[in-house]
Design an enzyme around this catalytic site. Structure first.
Site: not given
Length: 151
Positions: A39, A44-46, A49
Site C-alpha cells: 500500500r 514499510g512501503c514508504t 520507496a
C-alpha cells in the site's frame, strides 16, 4: 508452477502514475527492478520507496529502471509520488493480475485476520526479459540497498 531465476519474466501492461501504459516488452535493453508492495503511504512501503529513491542515481548508472507495483489507484500513486519525491513510476495493478503472475498476490494474515493482498517481493529482470534475481518477503528498509549491491 513457481517462477525461478532464468525464467522469462511474465509480460505485463500497466498504467503508471501519469496514466501512461508500461509494458515489459517495451523495456527490453534495460535491466528492470519490479518491486511489489502492499500500500501507498504505509510505514514499510514508504521506507522501501524512499530507499529506492535515495539510491536512484546509482540504479540509473547501472542501466536499471525501477517500478513499484501495488493495487492502489493512480490518484493514490500520484499523492505518494509527490509527497516523497519519487523519481520512478508506480504502476497500478488494480485487480492484482500482474502480482498474481509474479506470485506476489494472495492470502495474507494480519492480527488474526485473513485477507487477499500484495506480498512484498521484488524481481530483477535482465535486459532480455529474463528473471535475474528474486527476493521474497523482503525487509522494506534494507531491501533497496541490497538490490543495488547485488546488481
Amino acid at each position: 508452477m513457481a517462477l525461478k531465476v532464468g525464467d522469462h519474466a511474465p509480460e505485463f501492461s500497466l498504467p503508471d502514475t501519469n496514466g501512461n501504459i508500461v509494458t515489459l516488452s517495451s523495456l527490453k535493453g534495460s535491466r528492470v527492478v519490479l518491486y511489489f508492495y502492499p500500500r501507498d503511504n504505509t510505514p514499510g512501503c514508504t521506507k522501501e520507496a524512499c530507499g529506492f529513491r535515495d539510491n536512484y542515481a546509482q540504479f540509473q548508472a547501472k542501466n536499471t529502471l525501477i517500478f513499484g507495483v501495488s493495487t492502489d489507484d493512480a490518484k493514490s500513486h500520484q499523492k505518494f509520488t509527490q509527497k516523497f519525491d519519487l523519481p520512478f513510476p508506480l504502476l497500478t495493478d488494480a485487480d492484482g493480475q500482474v502480482a498474481t503472475a509474479y506470485e506476489s498476490y494472495g492470502l495474507k494474515k494480519f492480527m488474526g485476520k485473513e485477507y487477499v493482498g500484495v506480498f512484498r517481493n521484488t524481481f530483477v529482470i535482465d535486459t532480455e526479459g529474463n528473471i535475474e534475481k528474486i527476493y521474497l518477503g523482503v525487509k522494506a528498509e534494507l531491501h533497496p540497498a541490497q538490490v543495488l549491491a547485488d546488481i
